[in-house]
Write a protein that holds these residues in place. Sequence first.
Motif, PDB file in Angstrom:
ATOM      1  N   ALA A 112       0.790  -1.209  -0.072  1.00 49.37           N
ATOM      2  CA  ALA A 112      -0.006   0.064   0.023  1.00 49.37           C
ATOM      3  C   ALA A 112       1.009   1.348   0.100  1.00 49.37           C
ATOM      4  CB  ALA A 112      -0.869  -0.105   1.159  1.00 49.37           C
ATOM      5  N   LEU A 113       1.909   1.015   0.706  1.00 52.88           N
ATOM      6  CA  LEU A 113       3.051   2.344   0.859  1.00 52.88           C
ATOM      7  C   LEU A 113       3.587   2.690  -0.532  1.00 52.88           C
ATOM      8  CD1 LEU A 113       4.548   4.430   2.390  1.00 52.88           C
ATOM      9  CD2 LEU A 113       6.051   2.783   2.890  1.00 52.88           C
ATOM     10  N   ASP A 114       4.030   1.610  -0.983  1.00 49.92           N
ATOM     11  CA  ASP A 114       4.903   1.752  -2.368  1.00 49.92           C
ATOM     12  C   ASP A 114       4.093   2.178  -3.644  1.00 49.92           C
ATOM     13  OD1 ASP A 114       6.947   1.151  -0.928  1.00 49.92           O
ATOM     14  OD2 ASP A 114       7.428  -0.850  -1.367  1.00 49.92           O
ATOM     15  N   ASN A 115       2.518   1.562  -3.541  1.00 50.03           N
ATOM     16  CA  ASN A 115       1.949   1.556  -4.706  1.00 50.03           C
ATOM     17  C   ASN A 115       0.718   2.541  -4.828  1.00 50.03           C
ATOM     18  OD1 ASN A 115       3.073  -0.765  -6.639  1.00 50.03           O
ATOM     19  ND2 ASN A 115       3.162  -1.650  -4.418  1.00 50.03           N
ATOM     20  N   GLU A 116       0.687   3.071  -3.624  1.00 56.71           N
ATOM     21  CA  GLU A 116      -0.479   3.983  -3.672  1.00 56.71           C
ATOM     22  C   GLU A 116      -0.235   5.134  -2.734  1.00 56.71           C
ATOM     23  OE1 GLU A 116      -5.371   4.177  -2.205  1.00 56.71           O
ATOM     24  OE2 GLU A 116      -4.395   2.504  -2.819  1.00 56.71           O
ATOM     25  N   ALA A 117       0.333   5.028  -1.584  1.00 55.21           N
ATOM     26  CA  ALA A 117       0.208   6.055  -0.523  1.00 55.21           C
ATOM     27  C   ALA A 117       1.247   7.054  -0.847  1.00 55.21           C
ATOM     28  CB  ALA A 117       0.690   5.547   1.159  1.00 55.21           C
ATOM     29  N   LYS A 118       2.567   6.674  -1.476  1.00 53.92           N
ATOM     30  CA  LYS A 118       3.423   7.452  -2.049  1.00 53.92           C
ATOM     31  C   LYS A 118       2.759   8.705  -2.879  1.00 53.92           C
ATOM     32  CE  LYS A 118       7.483   4.824  -0.938  1.00 53.92           C
ATOM     33  NZ  LYS A 118       8.417   4.197  -1.579  1.00 53.92           N
ATOM     34  N   THR A 119       1.891   8.437  -3.546  1.00 55.42           N
ATOM     35  CA  THR A 119       1.300   9.428  -4.590  1.00 55.42           C
ATOM     36  C   THR A 119      -0.168   9.867  -4.107  1.00 55.42           C
ATOM     37  OG1 THR A 119       0.280   7.551  -5.941  1.00 55.42           O
ATOM     38  CG2 THR A 119       2.617   8.329  -6.442  1.00 55.42           C
ATOM     39  N   ALA A 120      -0.537   9.472  -3.159  1.00 55.13           N
ATOM     40  CA  ALA A 120      -1.824   9.982  -2.691  1.00 55.13           C
ATOM     41  C   ALA A 120      -1.739  11.356  -2.071  1.00 55.13           C
ATOM     42  CB  ALA A 120      -2.529   9.071  -1.820  1.00 55.13           C
ATOM     43  N   PRO A 121      -2.629  12.173  -2.290  1.00 55.77           N
ATOM     44  CA  PRO A 121      -2.827  13.678  -1.482  1.00 55.77           C
ATOM     45  C   PRO A 121      -2.645  13.388  -0.003  1.00 55.77           C
ATOM     46  CG  PRO A 121      -4.424  13.700  -3.395  1.00 55.77           C
ATOM     47  CD  PRO A 121      -3.863  12.136  -3.201  1.00 55.77           C
ATOM     48  N   SER A 122      -3.117  12.375   0.383  1.00 58.32           N
ATOM     49  CA  SER A 122      -3.105  12.278   2.119  1.00 58.32           C
ATOM     50  C   SER A 122      -1.994  11.541   2.513  1.00 58.32           C
ATOM     51  CB  SER A 122      -4.237  11.783   2.466  1.00 58.32           C
ATOM     52  OG  SER A 122      -4.461  10.431   1.936  1.00 58.32           O
ATOM     53  N   LEU A 123      -1.153  10.947   1.348  1.00 59.08           N
ATOM     54  CA  LEU A 123      -0.046   9.983   1.771  1.00 59.08           C
ATOM     55  C   LEU A 123      -0.405   8.772   2.595  1.00 59.08           C
ATOM     56  CD1 LEU A 123       2.892  12.675   2.387  1.00 59.08           C
ATOM     57  CD2 LEU A 123       2.293  11.560   0.309  1.00 59.08           C
ATOM     58  N   ARG A 124      -1.645   8.466   2.358  1.00 65.74           N
ATOM     59  CA  ARG A 124      -2.201   7.352   3.080  1.00 65.74           C
ATOM     60  C   ARG A 124      -2.981   6.361   2.225  1.00 65.74           C
ATOM     61  NH1 ARG A 124      -5.556   9.435   8.555  1.00 65.74           N
ATOM     62  NH2 ARG A 124      -5.159   7.016   8.703  1.00 65.74           N
ATOM     63  N   ALA A 125      -2.879   5.069   2.628  1.00 65.64           N
ATOM     64  CA  ALA A 125      -3.565   4.159   1.650  1.00 65.64           C
ATOM     65  C   ALA A 125      -4.046   2.971   2.600  1.00 65.64           C
ATOM     66  CB  ALA A 125      -2.895   3.829   0.521  1.00 65.64           C
ATOM     67  N   SER A 126      -5.014   2.311   2.180  1.00 66.90           N
ATOM     68  CA  SER A 126      -5.654   1.050   2.922  1.00 66.90           C
ATOM     69  C   SER A 126      -5.708  -0.044   2.018  1.00 66.90           C
ATOM     70  CB  SER A 126      -6.636   1.106   3.806  1.00 66.90           C
ATOM     71  OG  SER A 126      -7.392   0.140   4.307  1.00 66.90           O
ATOM     72  N   TRP A 127      -4.713  -1.286   2.199  1.00 65.90           N
ATOM     73  CA  TRP A 127      -5.076  -2.370   1.537  1.00 65.90           C
ATOM     74  C   TRP A 127      -5.082  -3.526   2.602  1.00 65.90           C
ATOM     75  CZ3 TRP A 127      -1.633  -3.132  -3.305  1.00 65.90           C
ATOM     76  CH2 TRP A 127      -1.468  -1.962  -4.090  1.00 65.90           C
ATOM     77  N   ASN A 128      -6.313  -4.502   2.245  1.00 63.14           N
ATOM     78  CA  ASN A 128      -6.481  -5.646   3.053  1.00 63.14           C
ATOM     79  C   ASN A 128      -6.867  -6.776   2.301  1.00 63.14           C
ATOM     80  OD1 ASN A 128      -6.423  -4.341   5.887  1.00 63.14           O
ATOM     81  ND2 ASN A 128      -7.977  -2.853   4.807  1.00 63.14           N
ATOM     82  N   TYR A 129      -6.970  -7.834   2.870  1.00 57.93           N
ATOM     83  CA  TYR A 129      -7.373  -9.087   2.183  1.00 57.93           C
ATOM     84  C   TYR A 129      -8.369  -8.894   1.182  1.00 57.93           C
ATOM     85  CZ  TYR A 129      -4.284 -11.727   5.386  1.00 57.93           C
ATOM     86  OH  TYR A 129      -3.488 -12.215   6.175  1.00 57.93           O
ATOM     87  N   SER A 130      -9.441  -8.127   1.659  1.00 62.24           N
ATOM     88  CA  SER A 130     -10.444  -8.060   0.667  1.00 62.24           C
ATOM     89  C   SER A 130     -10.085  -7.134  -0.653  1.00 62.24           C
ATOM     90  CB  SER A 130     -11.496  -7.099   1.367  1.00 62.24           C
ATOM     91  OG  SER A 130     -11.298  -5.826   1.738  1.00 62.24           O
ATOM     92  N   ASP A 131      -8.888  -6.568  -0.623  1.00 62.37           N
ATOM     93  CA  ASP A 131      -8.576  -5.642  -1.798  1.00 62.37           C
ATOM     94  C   ASP A 131      -7.464  -6.240  -2.593  1.00 62.37           C
ATOM     95  OD1 ASP A 131      -9.872  -3.351  -0.738  1.00 62.37           O
ATOM     96  OD2 ASP A 131      -8.347  -3.243   0.907  1.00 62.37           O
ATOM     97  N   VAL A 132      -7.194  -7.721  -2.386  1.00 63.77           N
ATOM     98  CA  VAL A 132      -6.284  -8.321  -3.113  1.00 63.77           C
ATOM     99  C   VAL A 132      -6.579  -8.388  -4.740  1.00 63.77           C
ATOM    100  CG1 VAL A 132      -4.985 -10.712  -3.517  1.00 63.77           C
ATOM    101  CG2 VAL A 132      -5.291  -9.776  -1.218  1.00 63.77           C
ATOM    102  N   ALA A 133      -7.608  -8.923  -4.967  1.00 63.35           N
ATOM    103  CA  ALA A 133      -8.046  -8.796  -6.417  1.00 63.35           C
ATOM    104  C   ALA A 133      -8.055  -7.466  -7.262  1.00 63.35           C
ATOM    105  CB  ALA A 133      -9.154  -9.540  -6.811  1.00 63.35           C
ATOM    106  N   GLU A 134      -8.572  -6.629  -6.287  1.00 61.51           N
ATOM    107  CA  GLU A 134      -8.538  -5.145  -6.831  1.00 61.51           C
ATOM    108  C   GLU A 134      -7.195  -4.411  -7.160  1.00 61.51           C
ATOM    109  OE1 GLU A 134     -10.903  -1.110  -5.966  1.00 61.51           O
ATOM    110  OE2 GLU A 134     -11.443  -2.941  -4.789  1.00 61.51           O
ATOM    111  N   LYS A 135      -6.435  -4.502  -5.941  1.00 65.09           N
ATOM    112  CA  LYS A 135      -5.281  -3.561  -5.851  1.00 65.09           C
ATOM    113  C   LYS A 135      -4.106  -4.473  -6.094  1.00 65.09           C
ATOM    114  CE  LYS A 135      -7.663  -0.337  -2.935  1.00 65.09           C
ATOM    115  NZ  LYS A 135      -7.443   0.479  -1.689  1.00 65.09           N
ATOM    116  N   VAL A 136      -3.595  -5.679  -5.521  1.00 65.79           N
ATOM    117  CA  VAL A 136      -2.430  -6.310  -5.383  1.00 65.79           C
ATOM    118  C   VAL A 136      -2.271  -6.868  -6.840  1.00 65.79           C
ATOM    119  CG1 VAL A 136      -1.093  -8.346  -4.645  1.00 65.79           C
ATOM    120  CG2 VAL A 136      -2.744  -6.785  -3.055  1.00 65.79           C
ATOM    121  N   TRP A 137      -3.489  -7.558  -7.437  1.00 68.77           N
ATOM    122  CA  TRP A 137      -3.230  -8.035  -8.689  1.00 68.77           C
ATOM    123  C   TRP A 137      -3.087  -7.077  -9.979  1.00 68.77           C
ATOM    124  CZ3 TRP A 137      -7.470 -12.817  -8.315  1.00 68.77           C
ATOM    125  CH2 TRP A 137      -7.066 -13.601  -7.522  1.00 68.77           C
ATOM    126  N   GLN A 138      -3.405  -5.727  -9.457  1.00 66.95           N
ATOM    127  CA  GLN A 138      -3.541  -4.893 -10.613  1.00 66.95           C
ATOM    128  C   GLN A 138      -2.237  -3.905 -10.561  1.00 66.95           C
ATOM    129  OE1 GLN A 138      -6.079  -4.855 -12.665  1.00 66.95           O
ATOM    130  NE2 GLN A 138      -6.845  -6.604 -11.345  1.00 66.95           N
TER     131      GLN A 138
END
Length: 289
Positions: free
Chosen positions: A12-38
């Motif tokens: 989450a830090l490497d692939n979303e939070a670093k470019t997010a305006p809030s510098l925060r992101a949330s990745w959990n097991y339910s997000d694997v297909a939508e975020k990790v696999w993408q």
Amino acid sequence: MSNSNPLLAKLALDNEAKTAPSLRASWNYSDVAEKVWQIPQLTDFWGIGHRTAARLHRLGISSVHELANSSPQLLQQTFGVIGLQLYHHANGIDRTKLSERYVPKETTIGNSQILPKDYTSSELLVVIREMAEQVSIRIRRKQLKTTSIHLFIGYSRDESTKGFSRQMKVDATNASKPLAESLLHLFHKFYDGTSKIRQIGVSYGKLVPANGTQLTLFDEPITQQKEEDLEVILDRIREKYGFSSIMRSSSLLPDARSLKRANLVGGHAGGAGGLDGLSPLKKEDVSHG
């Protein structure tokens, strides 16, 4: 961040939070297909470098999604236990327990550098001696002796081979001269004789407390004691006035590196081996392997 495991938090830090305006992101097991696999490239995934990605491509795996849905048996057969780890990570599974205290298998103290140009063997000899002395100073500061030395030599990228990495056992010592001679022995034994050199690393392992002096049968005891006393004096001068306050004349040669590296800014690991301006109690540069 992630409430699920450290892997998802890192992704989450490497692939979303670093470019997010809030510098925060949330990745959990339910997000694997939508975020990790993408995740766009295999090399964007934690633990996969260019070489691993190339091996995965040869297996027909070109994305994190394909990795997560590949055969764990095939991955284990190709990569060993790391293959299973890659498979589980691609599915968002990480069983690391941060509460468990990490105990390194062995402590080593060393230094490495990328040379400013391609060196020949004759040009490198003074650098090996310098690095042997720098790391010797550091283990003396910690009241330690080494019984195992390691030399890494990386050839220029224009060469057909990559270099070599070798180690050897030595009698317990923290004296610069015998350690330099042992490292030079490794270099002459395994160097191919022609390749240009661009990287070098020196480390001392299997460290033991420095209790007394172990005399050798090949040198006069008085000579050995004088050399040990001289190194103690040199260490004290450098501790008070900095590493570059007193150096061997060979460090003034054009291909020497100690004086140039001692002037690098900020105590970076590329400086005088982490020595300049440091007291033995203020900063450590210890690697674990």
